[in-house]
Enzyme design. Structure first.
Site, PDB file in Angstrom:
ATOM      1  N   GLU A 283       0.835  -1.297   0.008  1.00 46.45           N
ATOM      2  CA  GLU A 283      -0.015  -0.064   0.049  1.00 46.45           C
ATOM      3  C   GLU A 283       0.872   1.207   0.038  1.00 46.45           C
ATOM      4  OE1 GLU A 283      -3.667   1.943   2.676  1.00 46.45           O
ATOM      5  OE2 GLU A 283      -2.861   0.074   3.324  1.00 46.45           O
TER       6      GLU A 283
ATOM      7  N   ARG B 296       4.979 -13.384  10.126  1.00 52.30           N
ATOM      8  CA  ARG B 296       5.492 -12.080  10.091  1.00 52.30           C
ATOM      9  C   ARG B 296       7.109 -12.112  10.450  1.00 52.30           C
ATOM     10  NH1 ARG B 296       2.023  -6.821  11.864  1.00 52.30           N
ATOM     11  NH2 ARG B 296       3.677  -5.176  11.441  1.00 52.30           N
TER      12      ARG B 296
ATOM     13  N   LYS C 135       3.522   0.492  10.178  1.00 53.28           N
ATOM     14  CA  LYS C 135       3.556   1.832   9.321  1.00 53.28           C
ATOM     15  C   LYS C 135       3.157   2.935  10.032  1.00 53.28           C
ATOM     16  CE  LYS C 135       4.144   0.542   4.596  1.00 53.28           C
ATOM     17  NZ  LYS C 135       3.381   0.540   3.181  1.00 53.28           N
TER      18      LYS C 135
END
Length: 828
Positions: free
Chosen positions: A274, A494, A504
């Site tokens: 993104e 992860r 983020k």
């Protein structure tokens, strides 16, 4: 009927097919197996049966391939009619149906594969048993009842694959009893294990030992866990609905063949960031998996921007992502955007409404949250299809205010999975889009768009981190609802690194509130920050490969492990040089002021002496500079630095220059030391223990090159600051120190951006943090200097030229110290 009565009836049902009570009770504990076995018995249409048939029905309930459920009733009839009558036949049948999936198949081929109609008589079995026993007689007589009977059974089954395994075993046991007689006490003792003879120790040369180290190509292929695209007809997941329905995600043959025709049967993946910030090291793992799998299989990987939230996206981020992907060594097959498919996504949303699987909702975010917590349907969930179609068109045309309506999927509000609670597919946002401009005022959600664009781009493997596993049912629900091709979804653990934050949102706050100096601050674990600090993409990829791509868990990886891979590379690529951080002037009184002695310095420890390219010139003049911390007024037995009346050896980067002896200390105001006077030994006959690095004036009256040096430590004090409520309070106040005027040897004047060096002897400096600045202190100097005398490797650091460098002044960032705690302590 009560729950207890229902369980009792189900238990009796299971007992009626010959299951023993313990097995039947264990089945009741597992809701999924209970439902499957009940359905199998119902499909069999039996009111009680033999134990043999019952056990086979139980195997069908527990092992049947979900992608071939349409054929299960037919298989059950083969069992009930005793055409398939043992486990070997059933195993063959299940394997056959797993390959066929939901497609029609040839009955004759099926029966041949499963041995239907093949009867193996007891006489035939006995004959084969006799042959096998005769072939193994010597070993049987030697090992007696310790001989592996299972091995004998396997040899018989090779002759008669459809023979009853129970009969085979009984015949072998009976004949062994005749051959060996009754078991004795010795037969019941565990056999003694023979000690393996130790191989003769062979002393080999060092070069031979190095040759035995496996290369990278010989390591295990981390991508071998992923299936081939042609296997994508198997069930990916099961979606359980609160009304008892089960949707089984798989690709029918027609859809799969159309997909394979487009891809040519090759792997297609996608890296879908993104564009709302800079990429961090967690994205390096995603790239390694997405791009790496496609490369390893000779396929293609899209770089797809997930640009569905125009309020958070910037062109700066888009440009950065494209540039950093290339820097990491990956070449996208094609750069796409979710916004490229806005029209297709809208059309499919309209189709969902027409199918009664989506509706326009007017609940506020607070009401949506409340209704989800209570598992209640929205008041607008059952509004007429025509009404939702009109309202959705009004949303698209900008006729409804932002926040007054959403399009929601009609999934299952009573599901056990919260990601099936009628997810939002579209929101109204009157915002300019970086890619689509002002064409749209409604934007799809990630949950709606991600899976559809995966399908539209014919992605074979949709790979994501484990926190998305809970979204897998909704991913497949949407593709099944629209009859679209379904990629293979696989989640991996992860990447979490200690002493930093990876969110983020938190990274954005650090940048916008100026806790750090931008997205590329060398203290951050952003890829831009790591690059600016001097870390290479190859070191990062080596680290990622080393930690693996499994689904294990989200355990914390200590930053030491990353630093180990960085050191391993820099040790081979960074030339050695000398820089003085805190200069102390030393005047060599027995060397003429105008004299300049050019010494050869070696850039690489292993470089051959006849390789001139591995050397550079270092001037030695009557004014040199050493570290302030390398001088002490009071000497001691275990101190190896310079002191009044004491000698040390000047280091010359791998080689050595001259011994010097302190003869006088010159003081200024407040007893500060202005300079030291010393004499050098040109004959080099003096053999002091201490060794110091140094930098000289290149010529009389000319100061050495001044460079700025930036020293970095961990950004956070705690290993996992993200878990802290006030995580900003955990910031390390000593994470950055600026040394504006360090002295460097002349050869560093030609350094350019991208160059990396090992500045020798910096590891020994101990930094103590006070409120606003750093003071270098000598309380651990004894240990550091002793280490120096024993090994130079422990007292150096690696540095890289920073982007702030200019023709007038070079700036160096400390990439990492040479001290490696990971290699000493092992995996963490």
């Amino acid at each position: 009927m009560g729950t207890a009565d229902g369980e009792a009836n189900t238990l009796n049902l299971f007992l009626s097919i010959g299951l023993d009570k313990r097995t039947a009770e264990n089945v009741l504990v597992n809701q999924k197996v209970t439902a499957n076995l009940t359905a199998v018995i119902k499909e069999a249409g039996v009111d009680g049966c033999s134990k043999t048939i019952g056990n086979l029905l139980y195997m069908v309930a527990t092992k049947y391939p979900a992608n071939a459920l349409i054929h299960r009733p037919s298989l059950i009839q083969y069992i009930v009619s005793s055409k398939i009558k043992n486990q070997a036949q059933l195993d063959a049948a299940l394997a056959f149906l797993s390959t066929v999936g939901p497609e029609p198949f040839n009955l004759n081929e099926f029966e041949e594969v499963c041995g239907v109609g093949v009867d193996v008589s007891i006489e035939e079995i006995e004959s084969s048993v006799n042959t096998v026993l005769e072939e193994n007689m010597n070993a049987i007589l030697e090992q007696r009842y310790h001989f592996n009977v299972g091995n004998l059974c396997g040899q018989v089954r090779k002759c008669h694959p459809w023979a009853d395994a129970k009969i085979v075993k009984e015949l072998i046991d009976a004949k062994l009893c005749v051959i060996l007689g009754e078991r004795t006490a010795d037969d019941d003792k565990k056999p003694l294990k023979k000690k393996k003879e130790k191989p003769v120790k062979v002393v080999e040369k060092a070069n031979d030992a190095i040759a035995c180290i496996p290369s990278v190509e010989e390591e295990v292929n981390p991508y071998s866990i992923f299936p081939e695209p042609a296997e994508n007809f198997k069930v990916h997941t099961e979606i359980f609905f609160s009304n008892g329905d089960i949707w089984r995600a798989h690709n029918p043959r027609e859809i799969l063949e159309k997909h394979l025709k487009f891809t040519g049967g090759k792997v297609f993946t996608r890296f879908p960031p993104e564009p709302n910030g800079y990429l961090h090291i967690g994205h390096a793992k995603a790239m390694f998996i997405d791009f790496g799998l496609a490369k390893e299989r000779g396929g293609s990987c899209y770089l797809r921007f997930d640009d569905t939230n125009p309020e958070a996206e910037k062109k700066e981020y888009i440009d950065h992502i494209q540039e950093i992907v290339q820097w990491m060594g990956w070449q996208p097959f094609k750069v796409t955007h979710t916004s490229d498919y806005f029209q297709e996504l809208y059309d499919l949303a309209v189709e969902l409404i027409r199918r009664g699987l989506a509706y326009v909702d007017h609940q506020t975010p607070e009401e949506v949250k409340e209704y989800r917590e209570k598992k209640m349907n929205s008041p607008w969930r059952d509004r007429p299809i025509a009404e939702s179609l009109k309202l959705f068109e009004d949303m698209r045309r900008g006729l409804i205010e932002e926040g007054k309506a959403t399009l929601r999927l009609k999934q299952d509000m009573q599901s056990d999975n919260k990601n099936m609670y009628d997810l939002i597919a579209y929101r109204i946002k009157f915002a300019h889009h970086p890619q689509a401009g002002d064409k749209w005022c409604i934007y799809p959600s990630y949950d709606y768009s991600h899976c559809i664009v995966d399908s539209l781009e014919n992605v074979t493997h949709s790979l994501c981190t484990l926190e998305f596993e809970i979204r897998r049912p909704s991913y497949y629900w949407l593709l099944l609802a629209l009859d679209l091709y379904q990629p293979y979804v696989w989640e991996y653990s992860r990447l979490n690194i200690s002493n930093t934050v990876m969110s983020k949102r938190k990274l954005n706050r650090l940048v916008t509130e100026k806790w750090v100096d931008g997205w590329d601050d060398p203290r951050l674990m952003t890829l831009a920050g790591l690059r600016r600090r001097g870390v290479s993409s190859t070191a990062i990829n080596s680290f990622i490969r080393g930690i693996g791509i499994t689904r294990s868990d989200n355990s914390m990886i200590r930053v030491d492990r990353l630093e180990h891979d960085i050191r391993e590379e820099l040790n081979k690529t960074a030339p050695r040089t000398m820089v003085i951080l805190h200069p102390l002037k030393v005047v060599i009184t027995n060397l003429d002021a105008g004299s300049v002695i050019d010494l050869d310095a070696k850039m690489w420890p292993e470089a051959p002496s006849d390789d001139s390219s591995s050397y550079y010139k270092v001037p030695f003049t009557n004014i040199i500079y050493i570290e302030q911390s390398d001088f002490r007024l009071k000497d001691s037995k275990d101190y190896y630095g310079l002191a009044p009346g004491k000698s040390v050896l000047l280091r010359q980067v791998i080689l050595y220059a001259f011994p010097i002896k302190c003869t006088e200390v010159i003081y200024g105001d407040n007893d500060t030391i202005l300079e030291i006077h010393a004499e050098y030994d040109p004959s080099k006959k003096t053999k002091p223990k201490g060794v110091l690095h140094w930098v000289a004036q290149p010529s009389p009256g000319v100061e050495p090159i001044k460079v700025e040096v930036r020293m970095f430590e961990k950004l956070f004090l705690s290993e996992n600051p993200a878990e802290l409520e006030d995580w900003l309070a955990d910031l390390n106040p000593c994470s950055k120190e600026l040394i504006p005027e360090a002295y460097a040897v002349p050869s560093l004047a030609s350094a350019v951006l991208g160059d990396k060096f090992q500045f020798e002897r910096l590891g020994m400096i101990i930094s103590i943090c006070y409120s606003t600045h750093l003071i270098f202190h000598g309380f651990e100097r004894k240990k550091g200097l002793m280490s120096l005398a024993k090994t130079d490797a422990l007292t150096s650091s690696y540095f890289a030229v920073d982007t702030d460098s200019s023709p007038d002044k070079l700036v160096f960032n400390r990439t990492i110290t040479l001290r490696d705690s990971y290699s000493k302590s092992g995996s963490k």
